[in-house]
Design an enzyme around this catalytic site. Structure first.
Site, PDB file in Angstrom:
ATOM      1  CD1 TRP A 103      41.560  45.898  40.420  1.00 33.20           C
ATOM      2  CD2 TRP A 103      40.673  47.938  40.652  1.00 33.20           C
ATOM      3  NE1 TRP A 103      41.985  46.670  39.365  1.00 33.20           N
ATOM      4  CE2 TRP A 103      41.457  47.917  39.485  1.00 33.20           C
ATOM      5  CE3 TRP A 103      40.037  49.112  41.010  1.00 33.20           C
ATOM      6  CZ2 TRP A 103      41.612  49.037  38.671  1.00 33.20           C
ATOM      7  CZ3 TRP A 103      40.179  50.232  40.205  1.00 33.20           C
ATOM      8  CH2 TRP A 103      40.962  50.197  39.056  1.00 33.20           C
ATOM      9  CG  ASP A 171      35.203  44.269  41.972  1.00 30.03           C
ATOM     10  OD1 ASP A 171      34.777  44.026  40.835  1.00 30.03           O
ATOM     11  OD2 ASP A 171      36.151  45.058  42.190  1.00 30.03           O
ATOM     12  CE  LYS A 195      38.010  45.153  34.383  1.00 25.68           C
ATOM     13  NZ  LYS A 195      39.096  45.991  33.888  1.00 25.68           N
TER      14      LYS A 195
END
Ligand code: PMP
Length: 361
Positions: A103, A171, A195
């Site tokens: 990511w 992030d 999530k």
């Protein structure tokens, strides 16, 4: 009720059962409006109340001052990779990035596509992203240092957020609201909410006023953070349903779980069951992350061979332990242990691991 499994999916992921039941209960008639939550206007008093209440909870949980802006942006975290660079790296500005896996790499690529001036300050690629880099320095002149606080694919996590001379851009997709934070270290935090805090497709973005001076005036309307800030996330129709669910999950964290400290203690206990079994398995299970950097959110490990890994996933699934297959790029097993995965489920997984090891070694 249909039988539910223990869900170890990486995202979309397990949500608190009490929240799901509340959504179900409200679904046809929200607050005596005679309409579903997905039928009421985003400009209605009911929705305005939901938005305000959701933002107020985030503000309380992270202890945010009035200098923080709380916005909801469609497009998930992947759009944030591009938006962050577009908004916060105007001409003659440098951004720094730490590469800790899939990511982070994508965040870097999205800045590079836009030909932004960025520097990769440190990377853990040399050892398959199995650790979090330390002992790096950042330039005073950089606008931010971007980190991925939890690496969902490789199972590493920043346990200590570094003290730096520049703001951190984070992030926080896979560990948002999973532990208390030293918020002063950050300039911007973003996370897809699928999530730890709700359904997929929307990002929560927290951005400090000091970062706003970087934002160019000539960005497309929907790609400028200023639009979301000035219009309170309502320039267009936001995902009302996602924000409503997010508000309920935040209520659950605050009122049922003892806030971020309570959630952190629970998350440490849960991850402990899995890592203890890995470490006492005599090498049958091999953790893929360095011990000091192991994630409390995604426990990643390998078995002696791929056939056994397949068998592990299949047998676990038969007894209601789902979502354990590792990311396609990393292989192996990944147990995602987000906030809402119950402790009983994680204990059941640890028990299963023990039995599977005895039966197959
Ligand atoms: N960053 C991290 C750390 C992630 O785990 C994910 C999704 N798994 C993303 C970014 C991308 O999120 P989205 O699918 O919302 O674009």
């Amino acid at each position: 009720m249909e039988k539910r499994i223990f869900n170890f999916n990486p995202g979309p992921a397990a949500q608190p059962l009490s929240v799901l039941k509340k959504i179900q209960k409200d679904f046809l008639n929200y607050n005596n409006t005679g309409m579903s939550i997905i039928e009421i206007s985003h400009r209605s008093d009911e929705f305005m109340e939901i938005l305000e209440y959701t933002k107020a909870r985030i503000k309380r949980l992270y202890n945010l001052s009035d200098k923080w802006n709380i916005i909801f942006v469609p497009g998930g975290a992947s759009l944030q990779f591009a938006m962050l660079a577009m908004n916060l790296l105007p001409e003659n500005t440098q951004g720094e990035y730490i590469n800790t896996g899939t990511w982070s790499t994508k965040a870097i690529q999205e800045a590079q596509i836009q030909k932004k001036n960025i520097k990769v300050t440190a990377s853990s690629e040399d050892r398959s992203f199995s650790y979090i880099p330390e002992n790096f320095t950042t330039d005073d002149k950089s606008a931010f240092l971007h980190i991925t606080t939890n690496n969902t694919v490789r199972g590493t996590q920043w346990h200590k957020i570094p003290d730096l001379n520049i703001p951190i851009a984070a992030d926080m997709c896979s560990d948002i609201l999973s532990r208390p934070l030293d918020i002063e270290k950050f300039g911007i935090i973003y996370a897809g909410i699928q999530k730890n805090i709700g359904p997929s497709g929307t990002a929560l973005v927290l951005i400090h006023d000091d970062m706003l001076k970087l934002i160019p005036d000539d960005l497309p309307t929907m790609l400028s953070y200023k639009t979301y800030i000035n219009k309170d996330s309502m320039h267009n129709t936001p995902s009302t349903f996602a924000i409503y669910c997010c508000g309920l999950v935040l209520k659950w964290i605050e009122e049922d779980m003892g806030g971020l400290k309570g959630i952190e203690d629970l998350n440490k206990r849960k991850a402990g069951y899995i890592y203890d079994e890995i470490d006492s398995s005599g090498g049958f299970y091999k953790g893929t992350a360095e011990i000091k950097d192991r994630s409390l959110m995604n426990a990643t490990f390998r078995l002696p061979d791929e056939d056994l890994e397949k068998k592990f996933v299949q047998e676990a699934s038969k007894i209601g332990l789902g979502g354990l297959k590792g990311h396609r790029s990393a292989g192996g097993i990944r147990a995602s242990l987000y906030n809402a995965v119950p402790e009983t489920g994680v204990k059941a997984l640890a028990e299963f691991m023990k039995k599977f090891r005895k039966d197959n070694s």
